[in-house]
Design a protein around this motif. Structure first.
Motif, PDB file in Angstrom:
ATOM      1  N   VAL A 138      49.274  32.760  59.177  1.00 29.40           N
ATOM      2  CA  VAL A 138      49.704  32.843  57.781  1.00 29.40           C
ATOM      3  C   VAL A 138      50.871  33.825  57.685  1.00 29.40           C
ATOM      4  O   VAL A 138      50.703  35.031  57.811  1.00 29.40           O
ATOM      5  N   GLY A 139      52.047  33.267  57.498  1.00 31.08           N
ATOM      6  CA  GLY A 139      53.247  34.070  57.291  1.00 31.08           C
ATOM      7  C   GLY A 139      53.542  34.166  55.808  1.00 31.08           C
ATOM      8  O   GLY A 139      52.639  34.199  54.976  1.00 31.08           O
ATOM      9  N   SER A 140      54.815  34.162  55.480  1.00 32.10           N
ATOM     10  CA  SER A 140      55.237  34.262  54.091  1.00 32.10           C
ATOM     11  C   SER A 140      56.730  33.975  54.021  1.00 32.10           C
ATOM     12  O   SER A 140      57.464  34.245  54.979  1.00 32.10           O
ATOM     13  N   LEU A 141      57.169  33.452  52.880  1.00 31.86           N
ATOM     14  CA  LEU A 141      58.613  33.335  52.670  1.00 31.86           C
ATOM     15  C   LEU A 141      59.242  34.723  52.614  1.00 31.86           C
ATOM     16  O   LEU A 141      60.448  34.863  52.784  1.00 31.86           O
ATOM     17  N   GLY A 142      58.417  35.746  52.383  1.00 28.01           N
ATOM     18  CA  GLY A 142      58.898  37.121  52.439  1.00 28.01           C
ATOM     19  C   GLY A 142      59.374  37.516  53.826  1.00 28.01           C
ATOM     20  O   GLY A 142      60.085  38.512  53.984  1.00 28.01           O
ATOM     21  N   GLY A 143      58.992  36.741  54.851  1.00 27.32           N
ATOM     22  CA  GLY A 143      59.470  36.990  56.202  1.00 27.32           C
ATOM     23  C   GLY A 143      60.806  36.347  56.477  1.00 27.32           C
ATOM     24  O   GLY A 143      61.424  36.572  57.525  1.00 27.32           O
ATOM     25  N   LYS A 157      55.877  39.925  58.385  1.00 28.79           N
ATOM     26  CA  LYS A 157      55.870  38.466  58.328  1.00 28.79           C
ATOM     27  C   LYS A 157      57.031  37.870  59.120  1.00 28.79           C
ATOM     28  O   LYS A 157      56.927  36.743  59.628  1.00 28.79           O
ATOM     29  N   SER A 158      58.139  38.613  59.238  1.00 26.42           N
ATOM     30  CA  SER A 158      59.221  38.187  60.129  1.00 26.42           C
ATOM     31  C   SER A 158      58.735  38.201  61.579  1.00 26.42           C
ATOM     32  O   SER A 158      59.068  37.312  62.373  1.00 26.42           O
ATOM     33  N   PHE A 159      57.934  39.208  61.921  1.00 24.87           N
ATOM     34  CA  PHE A 159      57.336  39.267  63.260  1.00 24.87           C
ATOM     35  C   PHE A 159      56.473  38.044  63.519  1.00 24.87           C
ATOM     36  O   PHE A 159      56.555  37.420  64.581  1.00 24.87           O
ATOM     37  N   ILE A 160      55.617  37.696  62.549  1.00 20.99           N
ATOM     38  CA  ILE A 160      54.729  36.543  62.708  1.00 20.99           C
ATOM     39  C   ILE A 160      55.537  35.258  62.900  1.00 20.99           C
ATOM     40  O   ILE A 160      55.168  34.391  63.702  1.00 20.99           O
ATOM     41  N   ARG A 161      56.645  35.138  62.173  1.00 20.29           N
ATOM     42  CA  ARG A 161      57.517  33.959  62.328  1.00 20.29           C
ATOM     43  C   ARG A 161      58.053  33.888  63.758  1.00 20.29           C
ATOM     44  O   ARG A 161      57.991  32.840  64.394  1.00 20.29           O
ATOM     45  N   TYR A 162      58.574  35.001  64.258  1.00 19.60           N
ATOM     46  CA  TYR A 162      59.143  35.023  65.617  1.00 19.60           C
ATOM     47  C   TYR A 162      58.055  34.764  66.664  1.00 19.60           C
ATOM     48  O   TYR A 162      58.237  33.961  67.583  1.00 19.60           O
ATOM     49  N   PHE A 163      56.931  35.460  66.515  1.00 24.75           N
ATOM     50  CA  PHE A 163      55.808  35.296  67.450  1.00 24.75           C
ATOM     51  C   PHE A 163      55.342  33.843  67.503  1.00 24.75           C
ATOM     52  O   PHE A 163      55.136  33.268  68.577  1.00 24.75           O
TER      53      PHE A 163
END
Length: 263
Positions: A138-143, A157-163
């Motif tokens: 669960v990420g976010s557009l905030g990422g 959340k940017s980290f979660i996107r990259y990961f």
């Protein structure tokens, strides 16, 4: 084929609770994880009474390192193999950076970053290679967007996107499907509902109910979608973000910041 089992973190309320009910309606067994005294036993009892599935639950603080292996040790003792992992637990905020303590940010980073990474590692170690398994981060557009007053949250959340993107490449060709959920605002708590009701125009159109997001997310996960963005307005904003030059986006963010300062 044996019945699937899903682990859901942050399962006692908000989006996590909606995930639990959505999966139960699809005849998927549950392992619910949330903080002690957060209503987890009551939710488990409600689901057992209303759906013909098995429901296990563990009350745990996921900022404690020992909590991660305890979940999978419990599953091993119960002879349960988990086929879905919903990395939903997280801590948000809407505040200026100096308004929160260093303890708050430490907890936020641990819960939003360290927890999903380590749970994913342990989940992959116990998957049955003969059965398709699924992970939803669960990420976010905030990422993706720079949002004032969400500086550390957006970074996690940017980290979660990259990961997630990296792991999708590593798992390509395997029997594990990994999806990133990138929602906009969600009415998960009463205080958010009050705040979101003050929004107007496009900002208001980006807000969805947790039940909607859970349904869209599980549909996308089971179809193997790499990224799931609930809501047409949110999809449009992501498209525009990819087209607009940086100086235009910076100008929009600065105007937004001035609006916040004046309010």
């Amino acid at each position: 084929m044996s019945q699937l089992t899903a682990i859901i973190t942050g399962a006692s309320e908000g989006l996590g609770k909606s995930f639990a009910i959505e999966l139960a309606s699809r005849n998927i067994n549950l392992v619910l994880v949330a903080l002690p005294s957060s209503g987890l036993p009551e939710l488990a009892s409600f689901i057992r009474k209303n759906f013909a599935i098995d429901v296990n639950y563990l009350e745990a603080d996921l900022t404690c390192t020992e909590s991660y292996p305890e979940i999978f040790n419990y599953l091993q003792k119960q002879q349960i193999t988990a086929h879905l992992l919903i990395n939903n637990a997280g801590l948000g905020n809407w505040s200026w950076f100096e308004e929160k303590s260093i303890c708050f940010y430490k907890t936020q980073i641990e819960l939003n970053v360290i927890t999903p990474v380590l749970l994913t590692r342990l989940f992959l170690a116990q998957t049955d290679v003969a059965i398709t398994s699924y992970i939803l981060n669960v990420g976010s557009l905030g990422g993706l967007f720079v949002v004032p007053k969400k500086q550390v949250y957006g970074a996690t959340k940017s980290f979660i996107r990259y990961f997630t993107r990296c792991l999708q490449l590593e798992l390509h060709g395997s029997n594990v499907k990994l999806s990133l959920l990138s929602p906009g605002g969600i009415n998960t708590k009463p205080e958010l509902l009050v705040m979101n009701n003050t929004l107007k125009g496009i900002s208001k159109a980006t807000i969805l109910e947790p039940e909607q997001v859970a349904r869209i997310a599980i549909d996308g996960l089971l179809k193997g979608k790499k990224e799931i963005i609930p809501g047409m307005v949110n999809k449009l904003l992501v498209l525009l973000n990819s087209l607009l030059p940086d100086y235009v986006k910076d100008s929009i963010i600065k105007r937004r910041l001035n609006t916040i300062l004046e309010s």
